[in-house]
Design a protein around this motif. Structure first.
Motif, mmCIF file in Angstrom:
data_model
loop_
_atom_site.group_PDB
_atom_site.id
_atom_site.type_symbol
_atom_site.label_atom_id
_atom_site.label_comp_id
_atom_site.label_asym_id
_atom_site.label_seq_id
_atom_site.Cartn_x
_atom_site.Cartn_y
_atom_site.Cartn_z
ATOM 1 N N THR A 1 -3.505 -4.776 2.629
ATOM 2 C CA THR A 1 -3.880 -4.819 1.214
ATOM 3 C C THR A 1 -3.804 -6.226 0.629
ATOM 4 O O THR A 1 -4.572 -6.557 -0.281
ATOM 5 C CB THR A 1 -2.984 -3.872 0.399
ATOM 6 N N LEU A 2 -2.888 -7.056 1.112
ATOM 7 C CA LEU A 2 -2.814 -8.423 0.590
ATOM 8 C C LEU A 2 -4.031 -9.254 1.003
ATOM 9 O O LEU A 2 -4.281 -10.316 0.441
ATOM 10 C CB LEU A 2 -1.525 -9.107 1.070
ATOM 11 N N LYS A 3 -4.794 -8.739 1.964
ATOM 12 C CA LYS A 3 -6.049 -9.392 2.355
ATOM 13 C C LYS A 3 -7.245 -8.780 1.634
ATOM 14 O O LYS A 3 -8.390 -9.119 1.918
ATOM 15 C CB LYS A 3 -6.243 -9.283 3.869
ATOM 16 N N GLY A 4 -6.967 -7.847 0.738
ATOM 17 C CA GLY A 4 -8.031 -7.269 -0.072
ATOM 18 C C GLY A 4 -8.624 -5.983 0.457
ATOM 19 O O GLY A 4 -9.550 -5.434 -0.151
ATOM 20 N N ARG A 5 -8.115 -5.448 1.565
ATOM 21 C CA ARG A 5 -8.684 -4.231 2.141
ATOM 22 C C ARG A 5 -8.199 -2.980 1.431
ATOM 23 O O ARG A 5 -7.079 -2.926 0.913
ATOM 24 C CB ARG A 5 -8.342 -4.132 3.633
ATOM 25 N N ASP A 6 -9.033 -1.955 1.433
ATOM 26 C CA ASP A 6 -8.592 -0.642 0.992
ATOM 27 C C ASP A 6 -7.645 -0.076 2.038
ATOM 28 O O ASP A 6 -7.676 -0.477 3.209
ATOM 29 C CB ASP A 6 -9.789 0.296 0.829
ATOM 30 N N LEU B 1 2.660 -1.535 -5.509
ATOM 31 C CA LEU B 1 2.924 -2.396 -6.662
ATOM 32 C C LEU B 1 2.895 -3.876 -6.274
ATOM 33 O O LEU B 1 2.370 -4.715 -7.028
ATOM 34 C CB LEU B 1 4.273 -2.049 -7.287
ATOM 35 N N ILE B 2 3.447 -4.218 -5.128
ATOM 36 C CA ILE B 2 3.413 -5.615 -4.672
ATOM 37 C C ILE B 2 1.973 -6.064 -4.451
ATOM 38 O O ILE B 2 1.589 -7.196 -4.794
ATOM 39 C CB ILE B 2 4.255 -5.772 -3.394
ATOM 40 N N SER B 3 1.134 -5.171 -3.915
ATOM 41 C CA SER B 3 -0.290 -5.493 -3.743
ATOM 42 C C SER B 3 -0.963 -5.741 -5.085
ATOM 43 O O SER B 3 -1.713 -6.713 -5.254
ATOM 44 C CB SER B 3 -1.004 -4.348 -3.008
ATOM 45 N N ILE B 4 -0.685 -4.878 -6.043
ATOM 46 C CA ILE B 4 -1.297 -5.009 -7.370
ATOM 47 C C ILE B 4 -0.864 -6.308 -8.042
ATOM 48 O O ILE B 4 -1.685 -7.069 -8.565
ATOM 49 C CB ILE B 4 -0.919 -3.794 -8.246
ATOM 50 N N ILE B 5 0.440 -6.561 -8.054
ATOM 51 C CA ILE B 5 0.957 -7.747 -8.740
ATOM 52 C C ILE B 5 0.404 -9.022 -8.108
ATOM 53 O O ILE B 5 0.054 -9.981 -8.809
ATOM 54 C CB ILE B 5 2.498 -7.732 -8.723
ATOM 55 N N THR B 6 0.309 -9.034 -6.777
ATOM 56 C CA THR B 6 -0.256 -10.209 -6.099
ATOM 57 C C THR B 6 -1.699 -10.419 -6.504
ATOM 58 O O THR B 6 -2.135 -11.541 -6.813
ATOM 59 C CB THR B 6 -0.151 -10.038 -4.576
ATOM 60 N N GLN B 7 -2.486 -9.358 -6.546
ATOM 61 C CA GLN B 7 -3.895 -9.463 -6.946
ATOM 62 C C GLN B 7 -4.024 -9.979 -8.377
ATOM 63 O O GLN B 7 -4.820 -10.879 -8.665
ATOM 64 C CB GLN B 7 -4.561 -8.093 -6.830
ATOM 65 N N LEU B 8 -3.230 -9.443 -9.282
ATOM 66 C CA LEU B 8 -3.380 -9.811 -10.695
ATOM 67 C C LEU B 8 -2.849 -11.209 -10.995
ATOM 68 O O LEU B 8 -3.317 -11.856 -11.935
ATOM 69 C CB LEU B 8 -2.653 -8.786 -11.581
ATOM 70 N N THR B 9 -1.861 -11.664 -10.233
ATOM 71 C CA THR B 9 -1.341 -13.016 -10.470
ATOM 72 C C THR B 9 -2.207 -14.082 -9.804
ATOM 73 O O THR B 9 -2.276 -15.211 -10.292
ATOM 74 C CB THR B 9 0.113 -13.143 -9.971
ATOM 75 N N GLN B 10 -2.862 -13.743 -8.710
ATOM 76 C CA GLN B 10 -3.724 -14.709 -8.023
ATOM 77 C C GLN B 10 -5.086 -14.848 -8.682
ATOM 78 O O GLN B 10 -5.728 -15.891 -8.601
ATOM 79 C CB GLN B 10 -3.904 -14.313 -6.550
ATOM 80 N N THR B 11 -5.531 -13.786 -9.346
ATOM 81 C CA THR B 11 -6.836 -13.789 -10.003
ATOM 82 C C THR B 11 -6.645 -13.837 -11.507
ATOM 83 O O THR B 11 -6.050 -12.918 -12.082
ATOM 84 C CB THR B 11 -7.636 -12.527 -9.628
#
Length: 490
Positions: free
Chosen positions: A129-134, A150-160
């Protein structure tokens, strides 16, 4: 002329300095927060009786469309911290959170929670998921799957970075869960993991004040929204929530949503989000039935499949007993077990709401501090009950499977199945309330004449036999009400 001079004086203008025209206000298209503003000179109208001196001008309230967007204030980092403060030595066979590219703010929160190493579901899911995969994950509650997504979500929202044009009611991440308790628990975990970021977490659940939840939505931007399907649809149908900006969507306990009949509502919600190729979708389920996999195929794109066999986790940390007992003796056995052994944090499960109510009422009558958790209990009282149980103020919590599914409370020493569940998976979920976080726990099930036929399917699910025991005679003695000391003031 006297009034004109007074007006100029009021606005700080001299006679030689004309009033400046008011600048136009921005007009957002969607719901935003109300912000007060000073009136322009063009908006000031003063009745002109000749004997008047200076009269204060009326303020014209902005219309809904004129209300400007609000800039959110970042949450301050209170404690100075740097990544070097979080030292975790590599261990063979274990995955550290350090092994993933996580933001320092997130690592700080993970350290606060005391999680140096990933659980198997976290290590398996985060690698994709940290690489963007479903991803589709199979894991029971209590295995750490909530932190994984949650860690996947937070990483996505903080990086973008968020869009420049943003309105209230536009979440960037959406988590759908079947029960109110599970929603509240996920949101609590999300708050803990986002404490050093500027991300906002909100919850929508039925049974709580709609207008109060709406005010929270109007007060600040929504980054992570955790909701039950019904209440989320209420907000969406009223135009208060717009899901077209969702970047990550999570469906938690998909099998339970199927069982509870929520899939039509979930379909309606998903149709309002971006196409599955334009969002990241994570689906978690305790079982991979044909129906669950069909849903996953419809809603995900080339998902990674991560399966964690967590039944062994439950059986390894939970000592399981089954007492063969007549239905008429079940309550005596329950009371004497709790009272004789002095257990302080016990969960009791029953299959029906009326059973839960009767058990709780009898325990309270007999002097044991107990509370019930079922669909008949108002949501605000359910939350208060859970907090009281978590803080040790409530000794025994009696619950149905639906109400107890999302409870994650450490320190529950014993789980008692007053009646055996009709679905073997529910047995696994029940005993998983104890023996959490590597601690030991005990489950005791009462097998009576009405429910003992459930045992073979439960044993098949566990992959092993559980011996039936006859309870000691002393535990079947008549109930003697606990005498509580009464303070002298009473």
């Amino acid at each position: 002329m006297t009034v004109l001079k007074a007006l100029k004086k009021m606005f700080g203008k001299s006679e030689a300095e004309p009033l400046a025209p008011a600048a136009p206000l921005p007009v957002p298209q969607r719901q935003t927060e109300s912000v007060s503003r000073e009136p322009s000179a063009a908006e000031v109208h003063v009745p002109m009786p000749e004997h008047s001196a200076a009269i204060a001008p009326p303020v014209t309230s902005p219309t809904r469309a004129e209300r400007p967007r609000r800039e959110r204030a970042p949450k301050p980092v209170v404690i100075p911290w740097k990544p070097e403060d979080f030292v975790v030595e590599p261990q063979e066979g274990k995955t550290r959170f350090h092994d993933f590219p996580l933001a320092p703010e997130l690592m700080h929160a993970i350290q606060d929670l005391g999680f140096p190493y990933c659980t198997p579901i976290q290590a398996g899911v985060l690698g994709y998921t940290l690489k963007g995969r479903d991803a589709i994950g199979r894991a029971q509650t209590g295995t750490g799957k909530t932190a994984a997504f949650l860690i996947s979500i937070i990483t996505q929202l903080t990086q973008t970075p968020p869009p420049k044009e943003r309105y209230m009611g536009e979440p960037r991440a959406l988590i759908i869960a079947p029960t109110r308790e599970l929603v509240v628990q996920i949101a609590k975990d999300a708050e803990a993991l986002t404490k050093y970021t500027d991300l906002n977490v909100m919850t929508f659940v039925g049974g709580m004040d709609f207008d109060k939840q709406l005010k929270h939505l109007e007060a600040r931007h929504c980054d992570i929204l955790v909701a039950t399907p019904g209440r989320l649809l209420d907000f969406a149908q009223r135009g208060e929530v717009h899901l077209d900006m969702v970047e990550v969507m999570v469906l938690d306990e998909a099998d339970r949503m199927l069982d509870m009949g929520f899939i039509p509502q979930v379909r309606s919600i998903i149709r309002q989000t971006p196409h599955k190729g334009e969002r990241q979708t994570l689906l978690f389920s305790a079982t991979f039935t044909e129906d669950v996999m069909n849903l996953a195929k419809q809603w995900t794109t080339d998902p990674a499949i991560v399966e964690i066999e967590s039944l062994n986790v439950a059986s390894d940390t939970v000592e399981q007993h089954i007492y063969a007992v007549a239905g008429a003796d079940k309550y005596k056995l329950l009371f004497n077990l709790i009272n004789d052994h002095g257990w302080e944090r016990v969960m009791v499960f029953a299959n029906r709401k009326d059973e839960v109510r009767r058990i709780e009422e009898r325990l309270v009558r007999d002097g044991i501090n107990a509370a019930q958790l079922s669909g008949d209990v108002p949501q605000h009282k359910r939350i208060k009950t859970l907090e009281g149980f978590r803080e040790g103020k409530i000794r025994v919590l009696v619950a149905t499977d639906v109400a107890g599914r999302g409870i994650h409370i450490d320190g529950i020493s014993h789980v008692i199945n007053f009646t055996l569940p009709e679905v073997p998976d529910d047995y696994v979920h029940r005993i998983g309330r104890t023996g959490r976080a590597g601690a030991d726990g005990v489950s005791i099930s009462f097998a009576g004449e009405d429910d003992s036929y459930q045992l073979p399917s439960i044993e098949e699910k566990l992959g092993r036999k559980i011996s039936c025991e006859t309870p000691p005679t002393v535990l079947l003695r008549p109930v003697v009400r606990v005498q509580r000391a009464i303070p002298a003031a009473e």
